[in-house]
Design an enzyme around this catalytic site. Structure first.
Site, PDB file in Angstrom:
ATOM      1  N   GLY A   1      -9.698   4.739   8.378  1.00 40.01           N
ATOM      2  CA  GLY A   1      -8.572   4.009   9.120  1.00 40.01           C
ATOM      3  C   GLY A   1      -9.249   3.124   7.850  1.00 40.01           C
ATOM      4  O   GLY A   1      -9.289   2.637   7.419  1.00 40.01           O
TER       5      GLY A   1
ATOM      6  N   GLY B   1     -13.782  11.046   8.268  1.00 39.90           N
ATOM      7  CA  GLY B   1     -13.075  10.764   8.970  1.00 39.90           C
ATOM      8  C   GLY B   1     -11.617  11.901   9.122  1.00 39.90           C
ATOM      9  O   GLY B   1     -11.126  12.712   8.036  1.00 39.90           O
TER      10      GLY B   1
ATOM     11  N   THR C   1       1.267  -1.406   0.201  1.00 31.83           N
ATOM     12  CA  THR C   1      -0.021  -0.606   0.003  1.00 31.83           C
ATOM     13  C   THR C   1       1.004   1.626   0.024  1.00 31.83           C
ATOM     14  O   THR C   1       0.736   2.499  -1.235  1.00 31.83           O
ATOM     15  CB  THR C   1      -1.016  -0.067   1.141  1.00 31.83           C
TER      16      THR C   1
ATOM     17  N   HIS D   1      22.682  28.379  13.085  1.00 31.10           N
ATOM     18  CA  HIS D   1      21.329  29.130  12.862  1.00 31.10           C
ATOM     19  C   HIS D   1      21.450  30.380  11.312  1.00 31.10           C
ATOM     20  O   HIS D   1      23.022  29.981  11.451  1.00 31.10           O
ATOM     21  CB  HIS D   1      21.588  30.673  13.958  1.00 31.10           C
TER      22      HIS D   1
ATOM     23  N   LYS E   1       2.429  11.578  -1.055  1.00 30.92           N
ATOM     24  CA  LYS E   1       3.566  12.755  -1.068  1.00 30.92           C
ATOM     25  C   LYS E   1       3.606  13.182  -1.853  1.00 30.92           C
ATOM     26  O   LYS E   1       4.252  14.844  -2.333  1.00 30.92           O
ATOM     27  CB  LYS E   1       4.169  12.709  -0.106  1.00 30.92           C
TER      28      LYS E   1
ATOM     29  N   MET F   1      -0.210   1.731  12.395  1.00 30.22           N
ATOM     30  CA  MET F   1      -0.061   1.558  11.184  1.00 30.22           C
ATOM     31  C   MET F   1       0.655   2.178  10.714  1.00 30.22           C
ATOM     32  O   MET F   1       0.342   3.799  10.110  1.00 30.22           O
ATOM     33  CB  MET F   1      -1.559   0.988  10.311  1.00 30.22           C
TER      34      MET F   1
ATOM     35  N   GLY G   1      -0.637 -16.188  -0.910  1.00 26.48           N
ATOM     36  CA  GLY G   1      -0.001 -17.282  -0.150  1.00 26.48           C
ATOM     37  C   GLY G   1      -0.504 -17.129   0.647  1.00 26.48           C
ATOM     38  O   GLY G   1      -1.748 -16.982   0.979  1.00 26.48           O
TER      39      GLY G   1
ATOM     40  N   GLY H   1      -7.652  11.090   5.724  1.00 26.39           N
ATOM     41  CA  GLY H   1      -8.638  11.911   5.553  1.00 26.39           C
ATOM     42  C   GLY H   1      -7.431  13.869   5.405  1.00 26.39           C
ATOM     43  O   GLY H   1      -7.906  14.697   4.185  1.00 26.39           O
TER      44      GLY H   1
ATOM     45  N   GLU I   1     -16.259  14.312  11.385  1.00 26.45           N
ATOM     46  CA  GLU I   1     -15.448  13.461  12.026  1.00 26.45           C
ATOM     47  C   GLU I   1     -16.405  13.624  13.026  1.00 26.45           C
ATOM     48  O   GLU I   1     -17.662  14.062  13.589  1.00 26.45           O
ATOM     49  CB  GLU I   1     -14.464  14.151  12.809  1.00 26.45           C
TER      50      GLU I   1
END
Length: 466
Positions: free
Chosen positions: A272, A180, A40, A445, A50, A319, A114, A185, A203
């Protein structure tokens, strides 16, 4: 051919486990049901999301931020098809990278679903009914997780979508309803909001991002609302009518009460994920699961069946891909008679919106519930020189330290690049650092991580720049 180890699943946990085992001299094979490796995360999760977050952030920056810096480019035009191609290229590069790594480490690959037939025996059913039977000393279940469904709402991945469908929309919806207010979400809602959608998030709880420090969550919500995201908390979606051109979602208060209807072009169900164990044959093999469908393991990732182990999303715990990776390394080392171990107190969590929200360790609520006395130090990015120069002043850093020992118990960062900055906190906590240790460490800095140092100084009420 007999193996020392067969890993079922090649997501971050599975492929990393296989590679580490091969490094340690174990003859290793992986079983993968999909055409590409990476699970996933690489295919329809971490990586593509991303890529779209990055592209959409630049799109919004070009449209609203460049002019302030004297960069005149005019109003940007969205080419969504090209943006999706950019996302797909990121996925392709990463999945091919895993393919290369498996070959490099001489790991055999069995294509298909499997199933654990018995201890040491795995049956693999490939395309067209082609079957294989593999023998091994040890088996690691690394099959990951699947989208959690909402009762009464059918996901067609076109108008009513999961995170998978939300990554492949052909057009920007005028109205997007997100069910969610968790990580998935909010990240995908942020993508489509930047690209032009009107976003409403419903939510069930009376807060967003459950499990995150409440102080951080409240500030996070205010910033997202300022960006235009609308929240309906303590509410639930009880149905979605898809019979007309516009979707009609029925919303009710979580505690019961009057219904209302919200219209949307797309509804994203992001409540979720659940462990993915379909076809594994857990019942037949006698492998125990808990009431949430997670494989039960001991401290060494062993199930109740000898020689069978499990890691990642399919067992208890957050997860997260990096949690699965560390478990994969640990179980491989355990099988090679080494001391594999995962420190669950130091697993970073990052929400890749803008600003990012990152945390590691305990929240204030967890410390209060455990009766642990602590001191808190906070430092705002409005007082950080680099943040002011870059006009990235949203958010703050908070460090929680034991009141007696000063040991760092939790670090929470809301701000630009928080996901990278949290690594410093994780390293410090892994080595048992005190807030004083971070405060005494020289930071370059001008940089954003100076805010981490200042928050550590604030634990002892001696921050310099605020």
């Amino acid at each position: 051919m007999a193996y020392d180890l067969i890993v079922i699943g090649t997501g971050p946990g599975g492929y990393v486990c296989a590679i580490r085992a091969a490094q340690l001299g174990l003859k290793t094979a992986v079983v993968e049901k999909d055409k590409t490796f990476g699970g996933t995360c690489l295919n329809v999760g971490c990586i593509p999301s991303k890529a779209l977050l990055h592209a959409s952030e630049l799109f919004e920056e070009a449209g609203h931020g460049f002019a302030k810096m004297g960069i005149k480019v005019g109003k940007p035009t969205l080419d969504l098809a090209t943006m999706m191609k950019f996302k797909d290229e990121a996925v392709d590069g990463n999945t091919k990278g895993v393919d290369y790594l498996l070959k490099k480490n001489k790991i055999d690959v069995a294509r298909g679903v499997g199933r654990i037939v018995a201890p040491g025996k795995v049956a693999v059913m490939g395309e067209g009914g082609k079957a294989q039977s593999l023998e091994t000393k040890s088996i690691v279940i690394a099959t990951g997780s699947d989208v959690a469904r909402l009762k009464g709402i059918d996901i067609d991945e076109k108008r009513v979508v999961s995170s998978t469908g939300a990554l492949t929309l052909a057009t920007v919806p005028e109205k997007l309803l997100v069910v969610g207010a968790g990580v998935i979400g909010l990240e995908l809602g942020s993508v489509w909001r930047r690209l032009g959608a009107s976003v409403t998030v419903v939510e069930f709880l009376d807060r967003i991002v459950p499990g995150i420090d409440l102080d951080m969550a409240k500030s996070f919500q205010r910033l997202l609302e300022k960006q235009g995201i609308v929240f309906k908390l303590a509410s639930k979606v009880t149905g979605v009518d898809s019979s007309s051109k516009t979707l009609k979602a029925t919303i009710e208060p979580a505690a019961g009460g009057a219904k209302e209807t919200l219209e949307a072009d797309v509804v994203l169900v992001a409540i979720g994920r659940i462990p993915y164990t379909a076809g594994l044959g857990l019942d037949g093999a006698g492998i125990k699961i808990d009431n949430r469908g997670r494989v039960i393991v001991d401290a060494h990732f062993a199930t109740n069946v000898a020689g069978v182990y499990a890691i990642g999303d399919v067992i208890a715990g957050p997860m997260l891909a990096h949690k699965a990776e560390d478990e994969g390394v640990a179980v491989a080392e355990i099988l090679a008679c080494q001391a594999g171990h995962v420190n669950y107190d130091v697993i970073p969590n990052v929400i890749y919106t803008y600003p990012e929200l990152a945390s590691v360790g305990k929240s204030e609520e967890e410390l209060k519930q455990a009766g642990v006395a602590y001191n808190a130090g906070k430092f705002p990015f409005t007082a950080n020189g680099r943040a002011k120069a870059n006009q990235k002043t949203d958010g703050f850093v908070k460090i929680l330290a034991d009141a007696k020992t000063d040991r760092v118990l939790g670090v929470h960062i809301l701000g630009a690049d928080a996901g990278n900055m949290i690594a410093e906190a994780a390293v410090a906590m892994e080595f048992g650092a005190a807030a004083e240790d971070i405060a005494r460490t020289c930071h370059a800095h001008p940089t954003l991580p100076e805010a981490v140092k200042e928050a550590a100084l604030a634990v002892a009420k001696r921050a310099i720049h605020v």
